[in-house]
Every structure is written in structure tokens, then in C-alpha cells.
Design a protein around this motif. Structure first.
Motif, PDB file in Angstrom:
ATOM      1  N   LEU A 297      12.975  -1.467 -11.847  1.00  0.00           N
ATOM      2  CA  LEU A 297      13.116  -1.411 -12.980  1.00  0.00           C
ATOM      3  C   LEU A 297      14.502  -0.669 -13.406  1.00  0.00           C
ATOM      4  O   LEU A 297      15.018  -0.305 -14.332  1.00  0.00           O
ATOM      5  N   GLY A 298      15.237  -0.124 -12.342  1.00  0.00           N
ATOM      6  CA  GLY A 298      16.139   0.417 -12.435  1.00  0.00           C
ATOM      7  C   GLY A 298      16.424   1.374 -12.599  1.00  0.00           C
ATOM      8  O   GLY A 298      17.710   1.787 -12.775  1.00  0.00           O
ATOM      9  N   TYR A 299      15.637   2.376 -12.780  1.00  0.00           N
ATOM     10  CA  TYR A 299      15.156   4.059 -13.024  1.00  0.00           C
ATOM     11  C   TYR A 299      16.273   4.835 -11.752  1.00  0.00           C
ATOM     12  O   TYR A 299      16.678   6.128 -12.080  1.00  0.00           O
ATOM     13  N   HIS A 300      15.973   4.083 -10.790  1.00  0.00           N
ATOM     14  CA  HIS A 300      16.125   4.821 -10.288  1.00  0.00           C
ATOM     15  C   HIS A 300      16.988   3.699  -8.740  1.00  0.00           C
ATOM     16  O   HIS A 300      16.284   3.085  -8.564  1.00  0.00           O
ATOM     17  N   ASP A 301      17.628   3.958  -8.468  1.00  0.00           N
ATOM     18  CA  ASP A 301      18.934   3.105  -7.405  1.00  0.00           C
ATOM     19  C   ASP A 301      17.624   2.481  -5.243  1.00  0.00           C
ATOM     20  O   ASP A 301      17.619   4.666  -5.008  1.00  0.00           O
ATOM     21  N   TRP A 302      18.529   2.058  -5.276  1.00  0.00           N
ATOM     22  CA  TRP A 302      17.227   1.594  -3.952  1.00  0.00           C
ATOM     23  C   TRP A 302      17.615   2.910  -2.628  1.00  0.00           C
ATOM     24  O   TRP A 302      17.298   3.669  -2.082  1.00  0.00           O
ATOM     25  N   GLN A 303      19.254   3.571  -2.988  1.00  0.00           N
ATOM     26  CA  GLN A 303      19.145   4.082  -1.528  1.00  0.00           C
ATOM     27  C   GLN A 303      19.456   6.019  -2.029  1.00  0.00           C
ATOM     28  O   GLN A 303      20.031   6.645  -1.740  1.00  0.00           O
ATOM     29  N   SER A 304      18.935   5.844  -3.371  1.00  0.00           N
ATOM     30  CA  SER A 304      19.025   7.806  -4.152  1.00  0.00           C
ATOM     31  C   SER A 304      18.253   8.096  -3.057  1.00  0.00           C
ATOM     32  O   SER A 304      17.087   7.949  -2.537  1.00  0.00           O
ATOM     33  N   THR A 305      18.562   9.792  -2.929  1.00  0.00           N
ATOM     34  CA  THR A 305      17.686  10.034  -2.130  1.00  0.00           C
ATOM     35  C   THR A 305      16.907  11.228  -3.180  1.00  0.00           C
ATOM     36  O   THR A 305      16.517  11.459  -4.060  1.00  0.00           O
ATOM     37  N   TYR A 306      15.538  12.348  -2.894  1.00  0.00           N
ATOM     38  CA  TYR A 306      15.246  12.729  -3.353  1.00  0.00           C
ATOM     39  C   TYR A 306      16.158  14.259  -4.391  1.00  0.00           C
ATOM     40  O   TYR A 306      15.500  13.880  -5.629  1.00  0.00           O
ATOM     41  N   LYS A 307      16.680  14.811  -3.795  1.00  0.00           N
ATOM     42  CA  LYS A 307      17.766  15.297  -4.591  1.00  0.00           C
ATOM     43  C   LYS A 307      18.449  14.632  -5.652  1.00  0.00           C
ATOM     44  O   LYS A 307      18.230  15.073  -6.957  1.00  0.00           O
ATOM     45  N   THR A 308      19.272  13.980  -5.070  1.00  0.00           N
ATOM     46  CA  THR A 308      20.050  12.447  -5.943  1.00  0.00           C
ATOM     47  C   THR A 308      18.667  11.852  -7.310  1.00  0.00           C
ATOM     48  O   THR A 308      18.723  12.396  -8.874  1.00  0.00           O
ATOM     49  N   ARG A 309      17.733  11.559  -7.319  1.00  0.00           N
ATOM     50  CA  ARG A 309      16.597  11.060  -8.349  1.00  0.00           C
ATOM     51  C   ARG A 309      15.853  12.196  -8.969  1.00  0.00           C
ATOM     52  O   ARG A 309      15.536  12.073  -9.828  1.00  0.00           O
ATOM     53  N   THR A 310      15.943  13.837  -8.489  1.00  0.00           N
ATOM     54  CA  THR A 310      15.776  14.745  -9.003  1.00  0.00           C
ATOM     55  C   THR A 310      16.471  15.137 -10.166  1.00  0.00           C
ATOM     56  O   THR A 310      16.593  14.849 -11.175  1.00  0.00           O
TER      57      THR A 310
ATOM     58  N   THR B 258       0.955  -1.325  -0.006  1.00  0.00           N
ATOM     59  CA  THR B 258       0.201   0.040  -0.516  1.00  0.00           C
ATOM     60  C   THR B 258       0.290   1.529   0.396  1.00  0.00           C
ATOM     61  O   THR B 258       2.456   1.134   0.280  1.00  0.00           O
ATOM     62  N   ALA B 259       0.092   2.439  -0.110  1.00  0.00           N
ATOM     63  CA  ALA B 259       1.080   3.622  -0.332  1.00  0.00           C
ATOM     64  C   ALA B 259       1.528   4.176   0.826  1.00  0.00           C
ATOM     65  O   ALA B 259       2.880   4.717   1.158  1.00  0.00           O
ATOM     66  N   GLN B 260       0.347   3.523   2.338  1.00  0.00           N
ATOM     67  CA  GLN B 260       1.506   3.795   3.585  1.00  0.00           C
ATOM     68  C   GLN B 260       2.525   3.679   3.537  1.00  0.00           C
ATOM     69  O   GLN B 260       3.285   3.364   4.497  1.00  0.00           O
ATOM     70  N   GLN B 261       2.297   1.581   3.600  1.00  0.00           N
ATOM     71  CA  GLN B 261       3.606   1.226   3.769  1.00  0.00           C
ATOM     72  C   GLN B 261       4.766   1.598   2.615  1.00  0.00           C
ATOM     73  O   GLN B 261       6.115   1.443   3.823  1.00  0.00           O
ATOM     74  N   TRP B 262       4.509   1.916   1.956  1.00  0.00           N
ATOM     75  CA  TRP B 262       5.475   2.166   1.007  1.00  0.00           C
ATOM     76  C   TRP B 262       6.235   3.896   1.591  1.00  0.00           C
ATOM     77  O   TRP B 262       7.183   4.072   1.320  1.00  0.00           O
ATOM     78  N   SER B 263       5.608   4.620   2.318  1.00  0.00           N
ATOM     79  CA  SER B 263       5.819   5.753   2.678  1.00  0.00           C
ATOM     80  C   SER B 263       6.642   5.394   3.872  1.00  0.00           C
ATOM     81  O   SER B 263       7.438   5.806   4.058  1.00  0.00           O
ATOM     82  N   LYS B 264       6.202   4.778   4.543  1.00  0.00           N
ATOM     83  CA  LYS B 264       7.024   4.635   6.604  1.00  0.00           C
ATOM     84  C   LYS B 264       7.572   3.722   5.582  1.00  0.00           C
ATOM     85  O   LYS B 264       8.740   3.803   6.774  1.00  0.00           O
ATOM     86  N   HIS B 265       8.496   3.080   4.726  1.00  0.00           N
ATOM     87  CA  HIS B 265       9.909   2.764   4.438  1.00  0.00           C
ATOM     88  C   HIS B 265      11.650   3.513   3.881  1.00  0.00           C
ATOM     89  O   HIS B 265      11.501   3.481   3.291  1.00  0.00           O
ATOM     90  N   MET B 266      10.640   5.787   3.466  1.00  0.00           N
ATOM     91  CA  MET B 266      11.330   6.238   2.784  1.00  0.00           C
ATOM     92  C   MET B 266      11.435   7.031   4.320  1.00  0.00           C
ATOM     93  O   MET B 266      10.566   7.041   5.148  1.00  0.00           O
ATOM     94  N   ASP B 267      13.124   6.904   4.188  1.00  0.00           N
ATOM     95  CA  ASP B 267      13.691   8.198   5.016  1.00  0.00           C
ATOM     96  C   ASP B 267      13.208   9.434   5.175  1.00  0.00           C
ATOM     97  O   ASP B 267      12.914  10.161   3.688  1.00  0.00           O
ATOM     98  N   ALA B 268      14.311  10.682   6.024  1.00  0.00           N
ATOM     99  CA  ALA B 268      13.715  11.484   6.058  1.00  0.00           C
ATOM    100  C   ALA B 268      14.287  12.366   4.523  1.00  0.00           C
ATOM    101  O   ALA B 268      13.655  13.668   4.092  1.00  0.00           O
ATOM    102  N   ASP B 269      15.296  12.028   4.267  1.00  0.00           N
ATOM    103  CA  ASP B 269      15.680  11.845   2.739  1.00  0.00           C
ATOM    104  C   ASP B 269      15.592  11.168   1.025  1.00  0.00           C
ATOM    105  O   ASP B 269      15.774  11.691   0.386  1.00  0.00           O
ATOM    106  N   GLY B 270      14.587  10.413   1.225  1.00  0.00           N
ATOM    107  CA  GLY B 270      13.697   9.950   0.136  1.00  0.00           C
ATOM    108  C   GLY B 270      14.491   8.098   0.192  1.00  0.00           C
ATOM    109  O   GLY B 270      13.868   7.279  -0.443  1.00  0.00           O
ATOM    110  N   ARG B 271      15.719   7.756   0.676  1.00  0.00           N
ATOM    111  CA  ARG B 271      15.840   6.590   0.519  1.00  0.00           C
ATOM    112  C   ARG B 271      15.473   5.161   1.187  1.00  0.00           C
ATOM    113  O   ARG B 271      14.317   5.796   2.217  1.00  0.00           O
TER     114      ARG B 271
END
Length: 649
Positions: free
Chosen positions: A315-328, A273-286
């Protein structure tokens, strides 16, 4: 109703279900009709006639090659010529009608007790499998009791839902009633082309096997030996590396049952769910606890609302350890890269294109395929749909991104769901590029990747279900070419559109093992084992039956069965080294016997299991697996032209 025909039985409130694609949810169109048992001058016939056919989403002439029921098998109403609208409605009604001689019936399946509406699936001697007829107002038992007057019916000893029609014997007809009372009412040249060029015939000629069987095989006199060209081809199986296929005659095989552990009943869960997904992100988006997240995705898939975000990680578009900033920042680079590559082919002049034959060929092929890719889906329906141009541009740009591979038919099928989810050209392209990294070997022109997978299915089947494997070998199907389309485009045309998206995201978690899609093949064949063997299907009937299963495979049941097979293999004390390697288990200390002690090296997965008493400890196959409630037939254009460009013709 035909002149001089007598109605022996009729029942209204009998429905067929037709899946209609949508960009949000699956829709099942329930088409009402009447079922008849008719006595005609030339025999006793079963007929189902549609009372009303709604205008289904996106239905158009361009996609008639993927019709649910072959028009060659339909007997419809006389077209109403009063108006174009009535003509169209009449044609749609005709499309879904069913008619066959009862003596052509090979077997039928009944619904399980307490299933809900009772249904019957009819299977003909040529392998044709009709959509399930759902009896909303009862009457299925009464119809089958009428059958007993004309044919001898025997219940399968291995699947209590399957009933086999015996050879016509008037003295034995009374025995059919005993079986039915147990119910509770609730060669030719194209064969050579198929074996030699499975790319072309699997998705072009293979799907036209209905027309081939009708026009070629079934108009010939029965033969007791294989056609010469077929026999020569079938003995050339050494072209598939590592595959050794027995060519013994049916009835003379010595089958040794593999002593696998009992198959557990696997439970599946709710999607991420969206709630589960958001809970697995830290403050920086990792993303935190990635392995646990993948477990949840494997067990239940992903809620559609968050696929647009989660798929980019899978699908490898984003790295799992990327942050909001690095993804942007990364996306900005990817946007620039995409449009730079797009500009490369967009700015080629007509004069240049005339001297660039390979690009011109790819461009023509893409344009041809785009016009017929998922046109019944809302995202692509309509003649001037701008999303078709986006699909075209992504595929053309991929030719510049991976010029060695370029474009091969089938790729448009893989891009389509990705584009539907992303709804953005750049994001869809890079996710598609990540998907192609997983499956690019499927599209190599030497077919080495496909041959390896077919060989691996054979090795797995030899160990998991040697009885079925031996049967397929003795009926010219031990090369598993009938699985070709399943593997090539990852079951894209076997499941409904939304089920395909669920299946792919489960597969992308890389759980519970390497090559899980091969175990999916085994699970489907395990479900169909009784149908194939007890109907005594041969080479052409197996092809036809597999073709007719398109859109009728139950995803969740298949996923559970495939995982159960994996657990059986993982827990086996004597697992052959080649089998262990295929599913990603460590090969430890090979013994003289050729078996190995194995330990898991596939990703960790929290299993939720319960022993299933229906499966015996000494057999890896389960003949009591669920059968799809519906079945559908896939009919394509009749042109049997050979060539890679005809995969999807």
C-alpha cells in the motif's frame, strides 16, 4: 405447526451455514434444523426450522439490517415470554427460519457429486436465493422426489446441477421423477432512484431491494411494458461513456459466439510465509526479487501473521527498496504528520464548527457510519469499544489529509480491514491513504470513475460472453448497475471478512493484469449465468439475486476463473483494441477490422495451468463453474430516503 396443516415430509439433521466474523479465522456456524414439506389450506409449503441458534459473535440489533435471511420470508416459533434471554433466543431462531410456497419456486441447485454432504439451494421466482440446506443425514433425494408430485422439474441443459421448475401443468408432473432420478443422494419510484443515483441505492436502497420488491413490485398487476419512468431512464445510457446497449426485445437477439481459446484450469498455491518473506530481505532490510514475491502473493495471498508488515509495502507505506533505518526514520515523520493533521480538526471549537458546515456534515456522517461498520467482528464489537474511536479518528484525519474528497460513505468499509490488520492508528491511517490512492475515483461525486468501470465491464462482457451480455441488455440490465457495490468497495460485502483481506492483497499485486477486479465481476456472472438465464430473470429479479449472493461467493474458485478469462483474452488472436486496453495489453498495429495483435505489458506472472476439458474452444463462458455451497440474503432498513448519506443505511 399451523392448525389444519399436514406434514407430507420431514427430515432432521438439515443444517444451514452462517459465516461468523473473527479477527483471526473464519468461523462457520452450523445451525441444525428440520426441513418440512407441508400441506396447508392455501397450498404446499417448504419450511426449514432452526432447532437451535447459538449466540453468534457480535450479534446485536445495530446490524440487523445485514441479516442472513429476510424476516419477511420467515415463519418462526411463537416467542417464549418467560424471560428476556428466551425472547432473544426465539428471535434468533425466527431469523433463520425459511418458509415459501412450492409454486413460488423458480429453480434449485444440487451439490456436485462427491461434494460431501448433499445440499440444495432454493431460488424463488422473485430472485430470492436462500442459504444452502445441508443434509447431514441424507434425505435430499427423498425430499426432491416429493417435489415431483406437485411441480414439474426440468434439468438445465447447460448446468447439470441446476433444475428449473416449469409452469404448473398437472399432466406433466410425472416427468419430474425422470429428472430427479438422475440425482445421486450424497417500478416504481425506487427504480428511478436506483438508476439515477446508484451511490445511494446500491448500498442503501439497493440492499433494501428485498423490501422494495415485496412492497412495490410484487403487489402490482403484471405489466407487459416497462413503466414510463424506467423506460426513459434506461434509454439514457449514453451517460455512461462508451456504452452502447441494445434495447431489443428478448428472443430477437442475434448472438455471435466469440471464438476465444479454451479456458485453462488455473491452479492456486499456498500463501506467502514468514520464512519466505524473511529470505527476501537483505542484511539492511531491502526487499529482494520483488516481482517474484508479488507472484507468490498473487497465487496464494499472505499468511495472516505477516500481513501487518507486508501490507505496508503493497500500500505504499514503505518503499520496496527502503532499509530498516530509512523505514524507522520515515515512520517517525509519518507519526508527526498524522498527529499534526489530527490536531487540526481536534482543536476546532464548537463556534468554529458552526461556521464550517462542510466539516460538520462530514463529522456527523462519519460518526453515523462508524457505529455500524463491521460490528459483528470481534475487533469492533461492544458498545464502548475503543477501536470504534480509532476508526472515527482515522476517517476524520483523512478529511484533513484529502479535503477535496473528504469522507464518502463506503470509506469506513475500506478502512476497517486495514485497521484490523495494523492494530495501530497511525499505520492504519497511512495504509488506508495508500488504498484510497487506488480507489479514490470510485468516490467522486460525478461518478465518472464508476461509470467508466461499468462501461469497461460491458465491453469485456460483449467480447467474452456475448450471449449473456445480450440477455442482460434485453432485460434492462445491460448497464451493469447491479455491479455497482462490487466495484465501489472492492467486494467488501460480497466475501467473508477474511476472504476480503485475501482478495485485496491479491488485487494489490497488480497481477495478472490491469483491472483484474473487472474480470472478477465477469467470473462471478459466468458462475451465475445459468441461474440468471434459465430462470428467465428480469431486471428486478437480477437485482434481487445479486443482492442475495452477498457472503456466498467462493473466493478461490472465482480467482481461478477470472485468471482463466484473462488468459483466454491474452491468447486471443483477434482481440479488440478497447478490450486490450482495459486489461493492459499493448495495442499494436490496428487493422481495418478493428482487431489488434496484442502482447502482454502487464506484470510478469509465472502461470501454473492445466487445460480444462470442460470448456469448449468456441465459447468464452463456462456454465459449469462452481456455485457457492452457501447463499445468503442481505436485508437492510426499510427507509428508502434518497441521498448520498444513505449509502449504508
Amino acid at each position: 405447526m399451523a392448525l389444519r396443516s399436514q406434514v407430507l415430509f420431514e427430515k432432521d439433521g438439515v443444517y444451514i451455514q452462517v459465516n461468523v466474523n473473527s479477527n483471526t479465522t473464519d468461523k462457520d456456524a452450523h445451525i441444525p434444523g428440520k426441513v418440512y414439506l407441508m400441506k396447508k389450506p392455501d397450498g404446499i409449503y417448504i419450511e426449514w426450522r432452526a432447532e437451535e441458534v447459538l449466540m453468534l459473535d457480535g450479534q446485536n440489533n445495530a446490524d440487523q439490517e445485514w441479516a442472513v435471511i429476510g424476516s419477511s420470508l420467515s415463519v418462526g416459533y411463537k416467542p417464549d415470554r418467560d424471560s428476556d434471554a428466551l425472547n432473544m433466543k426465539a428471535e434468533l431462531r425466527k431469523k433463520y427460519n425459511i418458509c415459501f410456497d412450492i409454486l413460488d419456486l423458480k429453480s434449485f441447485k444440487r451439490s456436485a457429486p462427491n461434494h460431501g454432504w448433499a445440499y440444495i439451494i432454493f431460488i424463488l421466482k422473485d430472485g430470492t436465493t436462500f442459504p444452502a440446506l445441508h443434509f447431514h443425514n441424507g434425505g435430499s433425494k427423498a425430499l426432491l422426489q416429493q417435489f415431483g408430485k406437485y411441480i414439474h422439474i426440468k434439468r438445465s441443459p447447460n448446468d447439470n446441477r441446476l433444475f428449473i421448475v416449469q409452469e404448473h401443468d398437472p399432466d406433466m408432473l410425472s416427468k419430474s421423477f425422470d429428472e430427479l432420478h438422475l440425482f445421486a443422494d450424497s417500478s416504481g419510484d425506487l427504480v428511478s432512484k436506483f438508476i439515477k443515483d446508484p451511490y445511494t441505492t446500491t448500498l442503501g436502497g439497493f440492499s433494501k431491494v428485498t423490501n422494495f420488491l415485496r412492497d412495490t413490485m410484487f403487489t402490482q398487476e403484471p405489466v407487459t411494458h416497462r413503466p414510463k419512468e424506467v423506460a426513459e431512464i434506461l434509454q439514457a445510457d449514453q451517460e455512461i461513456p462508451g456504452m452502447e446497449i441494445s434495447q431489443q426485445e428478448a428472443g430477437f437477439e442475434f448472438v455471435t459466439k466469440t471464438k476465444l481459446p479454451s479456458r485453462p484450469e488455473v491452479k492456486r498455491s499456498a500463501p506467502l510465509t514468514a520464512q519466505q518473506w524473511s529470505k527476501h530481505m537483505d542484511a539492511d532490510g531491502r526487499i529482494k526479487n520483488v516481482e517474484h514475491l508479488k507472484d507468490v502473493m498473487f497465487r496464494g495471498g499472505i499468511e495472516p501473521s505477516i500481513r501487518i508488515e507486508v501490507w505496508k509495502f503493497l500500500l505504499g507505506y514503505h518503499d520496496w527498496q527502503s532499509t530498516y533505518k530509512t523505514r524507522t526514520d520515515e515512520r517517525k515523520r509519518k507519526v508527526d504528520d498524522y498527529f499534526r493533521m489530527k490536531l487540526q480538526w481536534k482543536t476546532i471549537s464548537e463556534a468554529q464548527e458552526r461556521r464550517f458546515s462542510l466539516l460538520k456534515e462530514r463529522k456527523c456522517l462519519i460518526e453515523k457510519d462508524v457505529t455500524r461498520t463491521d460490528r459483528t467482528h470481534k475487533f469492533f464489537e461492544g458498545e464502548c469499544n475503543p477501536n470504534l474511536q480509532v476508526l472515527n479518528d482515522c476517517l476524520m484525519t483523512y478529511c484533513m489529509y484529502n479535503f477535496d474528497l473528504g469522507y464518502v460513505q463506503g470509506m469506513s468499509d475500506l478502512l476497517s480491514p486495514v485497521l484490523v490488520v495494523m492494530e495501530n492508528e497511525v499505520d492504519a491511517f497511512w495504509c488506508f491513504a495508500g488504498l484510497m490512492e487506488r480507489v479514490c475515483d470510485n468516490f467522486e461525486m460525478d461518478q465518472a470513475g464508476m461509470k467508466t468501470q461499468l462501461s469497461q465491464i460491458h465491453k469485456l462482457m460483449q467480447f467474452v460472453d456475448p450471449e449473456l451480455c445480450s440477455y442482460l441488455e434485453s432485460h434492462d440490465s445491460g448497464n451493469f448497475y447491479f455491479c455497482f457495490r462490487w466495484l465501489l468497495i472492492l467486494f467488501k460485502r460480497e466475501f467473508s471478512f477474511n476472504d476480503v483481506m485475501r482478495f485485496w492483497e491479491v488485487l494489490w499485486t497488480d497481477r495478472p493484469c490491469k483491472n483484474f477486479h473487472l474480470l472478477i465481476c465477469l467470473a462471478v456472472l459466468d458462475t451465475e449465468k445459468s441461474t440468471l438465464m434459465e430462470n428467465k430473470f428480469g431486471f428486478t429479479e437480477i437485482l434481487k439475486h445479486i443482492n442475495d449472493m452477498s457472503g456466498a461467493i467462493h473466493l478461490e474458485d472465482t480467482l481461478k476463473k477470472a485468471e482463466g478469462i484473462y488468459i483466454q483474452l491474452k491468447d486471443s488472436k483477434k482481440l479488440p483494441a478497447p478490450v486490450a486496453e482495459i486489461i493492459g495489453l499493448d495495442v499494436v498495429s490496428p487493422s481495418d477490422s478493428g482487431f489488434v495483435a496484442s502482447r502482454e505489458r502487464s506484470p510478469h506472472l509465472d502461470l501454473n495451468l492445466k487445460e480444462n476439458g470442460l470448456h469448449t474452444p468456441n465459447s468464452g463462458s463456462g456454465t459449469t463453474g462452481n456455485t457457492p455451497d452457501d447463499s445468503s440474503i442481505e436485508i437492510l432498513a426499510e427507509n428508502g430516503e434518497v441521498g448520498v448519506n444513505n449509502f449504508f443505511n
